[in-house]
Design an enzyme around this catalytic site. Structure first.
Site, short mmCIF file in Angstrom:
data_model
loop_
_atom_site.label_atom_id
_atom_site.label_comp_id
_atom_site.label_asym_id
_atom_site.label_seq_id
_atom_site.Cartn_x
_atom_site.Cartn_y
_atom_site.Cartn_z
N SER A 145 60.47 10.70 43.80
CA SER A 145 59.22 10.99 43.11
C SER A 145 59.37 12.17 42.16
O SER A 145 59.98 13.18 42.50
CB SER A 145 58.15 11.31 44.13
OG SER A 145 56.99 11.72 43.47
N ALA B 243 58.94 23.71 38.16
CA ALA B 243 57.61 24.14 38.58
C ALA B 243 56.60 23.35 37.75
O ALA B 243 55.70 23.91 37.13
CB ALA B 243 57.44 25.64 38.36
N CYS C 165 52.31 19.83 48.91
CA CYS C 165 51.23 20.30 48.04
C CYS C 165 50.57 21.54 48.64
O CYS C 165 50.47 21.66 49.86
CB CYS C 165 50.14 19.23 47.93
SG CYS C 165 50.66 17.70 47.16
N GLY D 81 69.11 19.08 43.20
CA GLY D 81 70.43 18.85 42.62
C GLY D 81 71.54 19.01 43.65
O GLY D 81 71.29 19.27 44.82
N GLY E 269 67.14 11.61 42.67
CA GLY E 269 66.21 12.37 41.85
C GLY E 269 66.84 13.02 40.64
O GLY E 269 66.93 12.42 39.57
#
Length: 304
Positions: free
Chosen positions: A24, A73, A132, A219, A267
């Site tokens: 995501s 961010a 979140c 990463g 990702g």
């Protein structure tokens, strides 16, 4: 291209043609990558986080390169559930891949609003982003307190029509405690890890590189931590796991599978090579050939 039946896996009753999916926030909702990647070849596409209303995200600069990876961010910038249902779901439905919607919110009500909206939409699974900030708790993430994590899982499960994946934050003392909490709350699948909190400082300007000061580190540099956490969680819970964190090659993906993951998400590698996911699928096929393995599921948790 012929689908390799040996790569098929199942997550909470959802059958994936292979264990490779997007992580995501790194793949939009598929459209911007579809000219590089054949989405039909992926086990699933995991969308960018979707909230009940559009989120503007954080001020810029909000991405920085760091040794062995990147910081972001972005702040879960997204167009909101209305646009997502009108634009993104119909686009993804054109492809033969499973659709997993990542859901974000600042409060339990916000999460449930999105989950309710998706109840009648043709999506396969929901991935709940509990990294979140919980505004009611002064901005502490939902995913760092086991009681809160269990509670949000329970609430989502009572509303969701699709199987629920709970995405864990690694920014905790004991990842297994969080995994057991969401399993107790009824999670069908657990995905991990989300990004690690990091920071970068420009020494010449003596300023933070990101406007937000901190960002999520992802990463290759996070992979050993992610593999360790997936292994620990696999020992602690019975539900299937989606592993992620620095996966760039088929070998990386296999480390997670051997550690106990049923599927993997790719990702940051998508930014470096938009075709990374397809190459990983091909690499898994090559590995099965080479090792004369008839079913990739034989490798899940097979590390000794």
């Amino acid at each position: 291209m012929e689908t390799d039946k040996r790569l098929a896996v199942s997550l909470a009753g959802v059958e994936l043609k292979n264990p490779v999916m997007t992580a995501s926030g790194t793949f939009g909702s598929g459209a911007e990558y579809s000219e590089f990647v054949d989405l039909n070849r992926l086990g699933a596409v995991v969308t960018k986080g979707v909230a009940n209303v559009p989120w503007p995200g954080n001020p810029t600069p909000r991405v920085a390169e760091v040794y062995g990876g990147m910081l972001n961010a972005i702040g879960l910038q997204n167009p909101g559930i209305d646009v997502f249902c009108e634009r993104d779901i119909p686009f993804l439905k054109k492809y033969d891949t499973k659709i997993i919607v990542n859901v974000c919110g600042h409060s339990e009500e916000e999460y449930l609003e999105v989950v309710d909206r998706l109840a009648d939409e043709p999506v396969d699974m929901l991935e709940i982003n509990i990294s979140c900030p919980n505004v009611k708790e002064g901005g502490i993430a939902f995913g760092t307190d086991p009681k809160v994590a269990e509670q949000i899982t329970k609430a989502v499960k009572t509303h969701a029509k699709q199987p629920v994946i709970m995405k864990l934050s690694p920014n905790v003392t004991d990842i297994t405690e969080m995994a057991r909490a969401v399993e107790a709350g009824g999670a069908d699948v657990i995905s991990l890890i989300n990004t690690l909190t990091g920071m970068k400082i420009d020494v010449n300007r003596r300023k933070f590189v990101l406007a937000n000061k901190t960002g999520g580190m992802s990463g290759p540099a996070v992979k050993p931590i992610a593999v360790r956490m997936v292994y620990q969680v696999a020992q602690a819970v019975k539900v299937p796991i989606i592993g992620m964190g620095g996966i760039a090659t088929a070998e990386d993906a296999l480390e997670f599978i051997l550690a106990g993951a049923t599927a993997v998400s790719v990702g940051t590698a998508n930014f470096i090579d938009p075709m990374a996911t397809e190459k990983i699928v091909d690499g898994l096929t090559a590995y099965l050939d080479e090792q004369k393995i008839g079913d990739i599921r034989e490798l899940i948790g097979a590390v000794q």
